[in-house]
Design a protein around this motif. Structure first.
Motif, short mmCIF file in Angstrom:
data_model
loop_
_atom_site.label_atom_id
_atom_site.label_comp_id
_atom_site.label_asym_id
_atom_site.label_seq_id
_atom_site.Cartn_x
_atom_site.Cartn_y
_atom_site.Cartn_z
N UNK A 1 0.80 -1.06 0.20
CA UNK A 1 0.07 0.14 0.08
C UNK A 1 0.89 1.37 -0.01
N UNK A 2 1.93 1.16 0.85
CA UNK A 2 3.08 2.39 0.75
C UNK A 2 3.57 2.65 -0.69
N UNK A 3 4.21 1.43 -1.33
CA UNK A 3 4.65 1.54 -2.49
C UNK A 3 3.65 1.89 -3.53
N UNK A 4 2.48 1.66 -3.49
CA UNK A 4 1.34 1.83 -4.41
C UNK A 4 1.03 3.50 -4.43
N UNK A 5 1.26 4.16 -3.15
CA UNK A 5 0.93 5.38 -2.90
C UNK A 5 2.01 6.30 -3.69
N UNK A 6 3.44 5.69 -3.22
CA UNK A 6 4.52 6.39 -3.98
C UNK A 6 5.79 5.35 -3.63
#
Length: 600
Positions: free
Chosen positions: A99-104
């Motif tokens: 989820x963090x990687x998808x955000x940025x």
């Protein structure tokens, strides 16, 4: 005047340089160069033994790496890491990071580097990296940054964290212990932490923004887009989404999921949703919707038989041939589950058939056509029987499903192993070996599949690095290099002395071992301090720091080798990314040491 090195010392240094050049050129595989290195040491010491030793002692020195505790430790850690992967124990952590990687992507990498650095300050960096490797391999499969762009930066961050305290690595403890024996005061756990934190702030932008750009993408380019499988997902009776409007649920589903029915109204128990998506997207949809891609009774039977037969459940793709009895049948009318005990999770219709008139039954089920690809789940023997009986062509790339029933057990074994090693109850070699044995005994990792966890390349590389490190130490090559260093340092200013010692130990640790560098470098630092009339402590810390700047070669430290297989790295990757980092850290650490101890 310094004496010339002995013939054995000269030969040891020449062999080390030759091995390094062979690795760097990349014309021969790492395995071949490693085995040749071991062979040269064995044959050379057999016919020309070291002083005071016999021919057989040389053979022991050459081959002892294959039974060395460091190799056993790394193999055991690989087995435990495999246990976490095959049981799916790290999926929750992977989803959080996803989820963090998808955000940025950049924010996700920065967060991960910070976690690796912080944990390694108080926990041995080896188990920290063992935990993170399978998570980032899983993230790469889910579309985040490829593992080849994250594992070397993560490894570097964990090594930087281990550098910051006396308990961060076993090498730090070794250097401090030798220094105390030589008469220096005992250094506190956090005495030099501010120096390392300051240097790490300079190095962090390089790890975060530059290092990933220097590394290639190890993912194999797909020859075609992922196959999209049509399926009917059955909503489970315990789904927390029951009663919610479909429109409210859609944003929670993974990208690539497409519905083929008009979706209105609240979700009902046992509702069948006609959708399509890639295999990974469908699995994520199952997790979100708490449903199944096949009748529950079929899936329960497969899982029960998996336990009874002690066989892993496999998902494989099969192509329907012209002779198959399944043509023009639907999944409910095919009798596949009753006849073969397998479950068809979805049907992929090739692009060349998409333009034909829709081939659906009266109740909306897709009729199977020649050329369709079925996504099938079952035990290997049942899948083979299904393919043979119904004239299907089994495609490459079968995938074993995680044994989720053992996920908590695998996570517990790993957690206990890491905890006991971190607080010093057991050495990492003992805790890792015990954890690997428990993984076998509990069935988290099957013994016949252990070959998938181990890397032959890493095994022979470790054995060769241990042998070359012993030869450099036993032949007197390390001591001669230290004497040569002492001779030249009298002409340098104090800050230059610190930098030279650190660089010397860094070179030694990258080509021999950090234990060898610590054993040789610490007494040399004391001797130089006495000779030049400067405090011994900053020079000892220069040795400690240099022992940990092991970024430039895969043989420098065990975690470098742990990531080699998963990242598909070659020797040049370590040189390309590690040498600039070594220069950054030597420069910043030397300057901060000289400033902290008033030697500027």
């Amino acid at each position: 005047m310094i004496a010339l090195p002995s013939l054995h010392a000269f030969a040891a240094m020449a062999l080390t340089v030759a091995m390094f050049v062979g690795f760097a050129r990349g014309r021969m595989s790492i395995e071949i160069i490693s085995l040749l290195t071991i062979a040269v040491i064995a044959v050379g010491l057999y016919f020309f033994p070291l002083e005071g030793t016999s021919s057989t002692d040389g053979l022991v020195l050459a081959f002892e790496g294959f039974g060395h505790y460091a190799l056993i430790t790394i193999c055991a850690l690989m087995v435990m890491g495999r246990g976490l992967v095959v049981t799916g124990a790290l999926e929750p952590a992977a989803r959080v990071l996803e989820r963090i990687f998808k955000a940025n992507l950049q924010l996700g990498l920065l967060f991960s580097l910070f976690i690796a650095f912080t944990l390694s300050m108080v926990v041995n960096n080896t188990p920290v990296l063992v935990l993170m490797i399978p998570i980032f391999v899983a993230l790469a499969e889910r579309g985040a940054l490829p593992a080849s762009k994250t594992l070397i930066p993560l490894n570097a961050a964990s090594l930087l964290g281990g550098l910051a305290t006396t308990i961060g690595t076993s090498t730090n403890i070794l250097v401090v212990s030798i220094a105390v024996d030589l008469g220096m005061r005992e250094i506190g756990v956090f005495d030099f932490t501010p120096i390392v934190l300051g240097a790490s702030l300079i190095a962090l932008p390089y790890l975060w923004l530059v290092m990933p750009r220097l590394l290639g993408d190890n993912r194999v380019a797909a020859a075609h887009a992922p196959r999209m499988f049509h399926t009917r997902l059955r909503i489970g009776g315990d789904s927390e989404l029951i009663g919610q409007e479909v429109a409210a649920v859609l944003p929670k589903l993974p990208e690539g999921i497409r519905f083929h029915d008009k979706m209105t109204g609240p979700i009902q128990p046992q509702q069948r949703l006609h959708m399509s998506g890639s295999h990974q997207a469908l699995e994520d949809a199952v997790r979100v919707l708490k449903g199944e891609l096949a009748p529950t009774w079929v899936l329960d039977r497969i899982r029960r038989e998996s336990g009874n037969r002690e066989r892993d459940i496999v998902v494989v793709e099969m192509t329907v041939t012209a002779d198959s009895r399944l043509i023009n049948r639907t999944l409910p009318t095919s009798g596949i589950a009753d006849l073969h005990g397998v479950a068809v999770l979805g049907i992929h219709r090739p692009d060349r058939l998409l333009g034909e008139k829709a081939n659906y039954s009266e109740v909306g089920d897709l009729r199977i056509s020649e050329g369709d690809v079925l996504l099938v789940m079952g035990l290997p023997e049942d899948l083979q029987d299904f393919a043979t009986s119904d004239s299907l062509l089994m495609l490459e790339g079968a995938r074993e499903l995680p044994r989720k029933s053992k996920a908590a057990l695998a996570a517990t074994i790993m957690g206990v192993s890491i905890f006991t090693a971190s607080v010093g109850i057991f050495p990492i070699a003992i805790s890792a070996l015990a954890g690997a044995i428990l993984m076998f005994l509990t069935g988290c990792v099957k013994f016949e599949r252990v070959g998938r966890a181990l890397s032959a390349q890493v095994i022979v590389l470790i054995a060769a690095s241990i042998a070359i490190g012993r030869v450099i130490l036993e032949s007197g090559a390390a001591a001669w290099l230290g004497e040569l260093l002492s001779l030249g340092l009298q002409f340098l200013p104090p800050a230059g002395v610190i930098a030279a010692i650190m660089l010397f130990v860094t070179v030694l640790t990258n080509f021999a071992s950090n234990a060898t560098a610590a054993t040789v470098g610490t007494p040399i630092a004391f001797s130089i301090a006495s000779l030049l009339g400067v405090p011994a402590e900053p020079l000892v810390l220069a040795v400690l720091f240099g022992c940990n700047l092991c970024y430039a070669t895969p043989i420098a430290y065990q975690t470098n080798m742990l990531i080699m297989g998963e990242g598909s790295y070659v020797f040049k990757d370590y040189i390309r990314t590690g040498v600039p980092l070594v220069l950054i850290m030597v420069t910043s650490l030397s300057a901060m040491l000289a400033w902290s101890y008033g030697m500027l």
